[in-house]
Design an enzyme around this catalytic site. Structure first.
Site, PDB file in Angstrom:
ATOM      1  N   LYS A  93       0.615  -1.319  -0.337  1.00 27.84           N
ATOM      2  CA  LYS A  93      -0.436  -0.334   0.415  1.00 27.84           C
ATOM      3  C   LYS A  93       0.963   0.785   0.225  1.00 27.84           C
ATOM      4  O   LYS A  93       1.894   1.451   0.299  1.00 27.84           O
ATOM      5  CB  LYS A  93      -1.063   0.083   1.124  1.00 27.84           C
ATOM      6  CG  LYS A  93      -1.814   1.265   1.012  1.00 27.84           C
ATOM      7  CD  LYS A  93      -3.030   0.768   0.604  1.00 27.84           C
ATOM      8  CE  LYS A  93      -4.158   1.602   0.257  1.00 27.84           C
ATOM      9  NZ  LYS A  93      -3.211   2.830  -0.689  1.00 27.84           N
ATOM     10  N   GLN A 114       6.994   3.701   3.915  1.00 29.21           N
ATOM     11  CA  GLN A 114       6.035   3.653   3.831  1.00 29.21           C
ATOM     12  C   GLN A 114       5.669   2.049   4.525  1.00 29.21           C
ATOM     13  O   GLN A 114       4.597   1.748   5.785  1.00 29.21           O
ATOM     14  CB  GLN A 114       4.944   3.811   2.748  1.00 29.21           C
ATOM     15  CG  GLN A 114       3.737   3.260   2.558  1.00 29.21           C
ATOM     16  CD  GLN A 114       3.400   4.780   2.494  1.00 29.21           C
ATOM     17  OE1 GLN A 114       3.720   6.330   2.017  1.00 29.21           O
ATOM     18  NE2 GLN A 114       1.806   4.823   3.356  1.00 29.21           N
ATOM     19  N   LYS A 129       5.464   2.052  -3.042  1.00 24.89           N
ATOM     20  CA  LYS A 129       5.280   3.379  -4.372  1.00 24.89           C
ATOM     21  C   LYS A 129       5.469   3.378  -5.345  1.00 24.89           C
ATOM     22  O   LYS A 129       5.725   2.345  -5.819  1.00 24.89           O
ATOM     23  CB  LYS A 129       6.088   4.264  -3.101  1.00 24.89           C
ATOM     24  CG  LYS A 129       5.596   5.872  -2.778  1.00 24.89           C
ATOM     25  CD  LYS A 129       5.417   6.264  -1.980  1.00 24.89           C
ATOM     26  CE  LYS A 129       4.059   7.274  -2.064  1.00 24.89           C
ATOM     27  NZ  LYS A 129       3.980   7.959  -1.080  1.00 24.89           N
ATOM     28  N   GLY A 168      -2.842   8.357  -4.379  1.00 20.89           N
ATOM     29  CA  GLY A 168      -2.416   9.591  -4.834  1.00 20.89           C
ATOM     30  C   GLY A 168      -0.789  10.127  -3.889  1.00 20.89           C
ATOM     31  O   GLY A 168      -0.302   9.744  -2.967  1.00 20.89           O
ATOM     32  N   ASP A 169      -0.283  11.274  -4.295  1.00 19.65           N
ATOM     33  CA  ASP A 169       1.441  11.739  -3.808  1.00 19.65           C
ATOM     34  C   ASP A 169       0.477  12.761  -4.267  1.00 19.65           C
ATOM     35  O   ASP A 169       0.034  13.028  -5.625  1.00 19.65           O
ATOM     36  CB  ASP A 169       2.089  10.571  -3.734  1.00 19.65           C
ATOM     37  CG  ASP A 169       3.175  11.578  -2.523  1.00 19.65           C
ATOM     38  OD1 ASP A 169       2.842  11.372  -1.638  1.00 19.65           O
ATOM     39  OD2 ASP A 169       3.820  11.729  -3.220  1.00 19.65           O
ATOM     40  N   THR A 212      -4.520  13.698   5.531  1.00 22.34           N
ATOM     41  CA  THR A 212      -3.049  13.138   5.935  1.00 22.34           C
ATOM     42  C   THR A 212      -3.021  14.752   7.180  1.00 22.34           C
ATOM     43  O   THR A 212      -2.321  14.813   8.267  1.00 22.34           O
ATOM     44  CB  THR A 212      -2.493  13.541   4.536  1.00 22.34           C
ATOM     45  OG1 THR A 212      -2.644  12.338   4.040  1.00 22.34           O
ATOM     46  CG2 THR A 212      -0.777  13.518   4.588  1.00 22.34           C
ATOM     47  N   ASN A 243      -2.239  19.307  -1.196  1.00 25.41           N
ATOM     48  CA  ASN A 243      -3.448  18.359  -0.192  1.00 25.41           C
ATOM     49  C   ASN A 243      -3.244  18.260   1.119  1.00 25.41           C
ATOM     50  O   ASN A 243      -4.470  18.806   2.617  1.00 25.41           O
ATOM     51  CB  ASN A 243      -3.746  17.525  -0.714  1.00 25.41           C
ATOM     52  CG  ASN A 243      -4.347  16.703   0.221  1.00 25.41           C
ATOM     53  OD1 ASN A 243      -4.268  15.858   1.329  1.00 25.41           O
ATOM     54  ND2 ASN A 243      -5.767  15.937  -0.314  1.00 25.41           N
ATOM     55  N   SER A 382      -6.649   5.974   4.121  1.00 18.40           N
ATOM     56  CA  SER A 382      -7.043   4.750   3.097  1.00 18.40           C
ATOM     57  C   SER A 382      -7.306   3.385   3.046  1.00 18.40           C
ATOM     58  O   SER A 382      -7.730   2.287   2.799  1.00 18.40           O
ATOM     59  CB  SER A 382      -5.623   5.215   2.223  1.00 18.40           C
ATOM     60  OG  SER A 382      -5.403   5.654   1.239  1.00 18.40           O
TER      61      SER A 382
END
Ligand code: NDP
Length: 450
Positions: A93, A114, A129, A168-169, A212, A243, A382
């Protein structure tokens, strides 16, 4: 004979030799190894099974060509990647990043980080990622759509709701997720929770967009409370205006803090009166919808200054939240913040502080919240989006906000338990590294040497 614990320098030299030219990846591994090597010295089962060495070697890296046609009918060729770092505690993930600055090294560092972050959430998620060196800035909607479809035409073979679930990122928001989800569905004929960060109309979770940034502030609130401080009335400097930055700003304002700055890759704005809800709504329209530049803030609101080509770390504040990108806060910036009596620095972006800056905060005894703990709220929601998709349910915003608050409190508690030193002070970096490592390491031990 018991195996000797490697010395940090030797370990990092090995990582450097095996990953030539991948500076960001080596930096991320070193930042973790500095806490984990002393920890495994007291836990022989971990170092005998070479757990850290194994986590620092991605399970696999898929790299592929992405061809697309621009609006002028030129054929363009970019590179796509998915780095699947470790799936010991759950399916891979982690987000997808589209930016001209994406390299394999950047994605490897992000996938490595991550792994620990996802472990800290307590949810069953491994670390990954991915992304591309495609830069969506200045591209038309149709160009972005064609790129996303081409990218997914290869990626779909490597992902799935029980295998790997991207999100997303930087450069990948609701628009890009929509195009990629549409292409996945077309190629496989299946509607399934293979991406998170979807819009609410087709399986997205309430609160995912805000999670986040809100989570960063919930973590900060816990840190301040543990130090007998509160958020109300504190001044805050934020970098970024995407974001994470904008939702952190929103929550800070709601909690009574004064947000003084925002930035983008061209410079920062300083509003000495502070942003209020109305100003923030305008910035959201500017950055998230019209895709404008932060400098336009000063044309809209008098009293604010724009500082081209600069980061905001020289502005005096109680709280600093780096929420833009990696290595955006260096040693000099850390010195400026410390000199200006900053009380807390909490990382909204991934690895925004250089190793020297992070050392400076730790040595000065500043409350310092590392990314893998502080910004875990996004991936946590998520994870909750995955649960909602597989259960075919949709939870209310308030319920999710309660769950997010508890998750951030729980991560804070884990950092305190593993990060408290002999003098009683809390080293959040050490706490997050050890707590994140332990769960992954125990799962890997259970699987044997595979
Ligand atoms: P966005 O793309 O929404 O925003 C990124 C912001 O950072 C933009 O304001 C951008 O400015 C700025 N920025 C990008 N590169 C640079 C640079 N080199 N120097 C200065 N500013 C820069 O991304 P997100 O807000 O989603 O992500 C920000 C950070 O948070 C990243 O490190 C990401 O990995 C991390 N993160 C994000 C999560 C999420 O849920 N979105 C979850 C956990 C971590 P410009 O407009 O000029 O490009």
């Amino acid at each position: 004979m018991p195996k000797t614990v490697p010395d940090l320098r030797e370990f990092i030299e090995g990582v450097r030799e095996r990953n030539p030219g991948q500076e960001e990846f080596v930096q991320a591994v070193e930042d973790v190894a500095r806490d984990i090597i002393p920890f495994v010295a007291d836990n022989s089962r971990y170092h005998e099974a070479e757990i850290l060495r194994r986590i620092a070697e991605p399970d696999r890296i898929v790299s592929f060509r992405v061809c697309w046609e621009d609006d002028k009918r030129n054929v363009r060729v970019e590179r796509g990647w998915r780095v699947q770092n470790n799936n010991a505690v759950g399916p891979y993930k982690g987000g997808l990043r589209f930016s001209g600055s994406v390299t394999e090294s950047v994605l490897k560092f992000l996938a490595f980080e991550q792994t620990f972050k996802n472990s800290l959430t307590g949810l069953p998620m491994g670390g990954a990622k991915g992304g591309s060196n495609f830069n969506p800035k200045g591209k038309s909607d149709r160009e972005v759509m064609r790129f996303c479809q081409s990218f997914m035409s290869e990626l779909y073979r490597h992902i799935g709701p029980d295998t790997d679930v991207p999100a997303g990122d930087i450069g990948v928001g609701a628009r890009e997720i929509g195009y990629m989800f549409g292409q996945y569905k077309k190629l496989t004929g299946r509607w399934e929770g293979v991406l998170t960060g979807k819009a609410s109309e087709y399986g997205g979770s309430n609160l995912r967009t805000e999670a986040t940034g809100y989570g960063v502030v919930y973590f900060l609130r816990e840190m301040l409370e543990a130090a007998d401080e509160e958020l109300d009335g504190k001044s805050a400097v934020i970098s970024g205006s995407g974001n994470v930055a904008l939702h952190a700003a929103e929550k800070l304002i709601a909690e009574g803090a004064k947000v003084l700055t925002l930035s983008d890759s061209d410079g920062f704005i300083h509003d000495p009166d502070g942003l209020d809800e109305e100003k923030l709504e305008w910035v959201k329209g500017l950055k998230l919808e019209r895709r404008g530049r932060i400098s336009e803030y000063c044309e809209q609101f008098s009293g604010a200054d724009y500082h081209e080509g600069k980061a905001p770390w020289g502005v005096g504040c109680d709280i600093a939240l780096p929420c833009a990108t990696q290595n955006e806060l260096d040693k000099q910036a850390a010195k400026n913040l410390i000199g200006n009596q900053v009380k807390a620095v909490v990382e909204g972006a991934n690895m925004p502080s250089t190793t020297e800056a992070s050392d400076a905060f730790r040595e000065a005894g500043i409350l310092f919240g590392p990314a893998k703990a502080a910004n875990a709220g996004g991936v946590a929601v998520s994870g909750l989006e995955m649960s909602q998709n597989s259960g075919r349910v949709s939870w209310e915003r308030d319920k999710l906000d309660g769950m997010l608050t508890e998750l951030m409190q729980d991560i804070h508690r884990k950092c305190v338990e593993d990060g408290r030193n002999d003098e009683g002070a809390i080293d959040y970096v050490r706490g997050a590294n050890i707590a994140g490592f332990r769960k992954v390491a125990d799962a890997m031990l259970a699987f044997g040497v595979v």
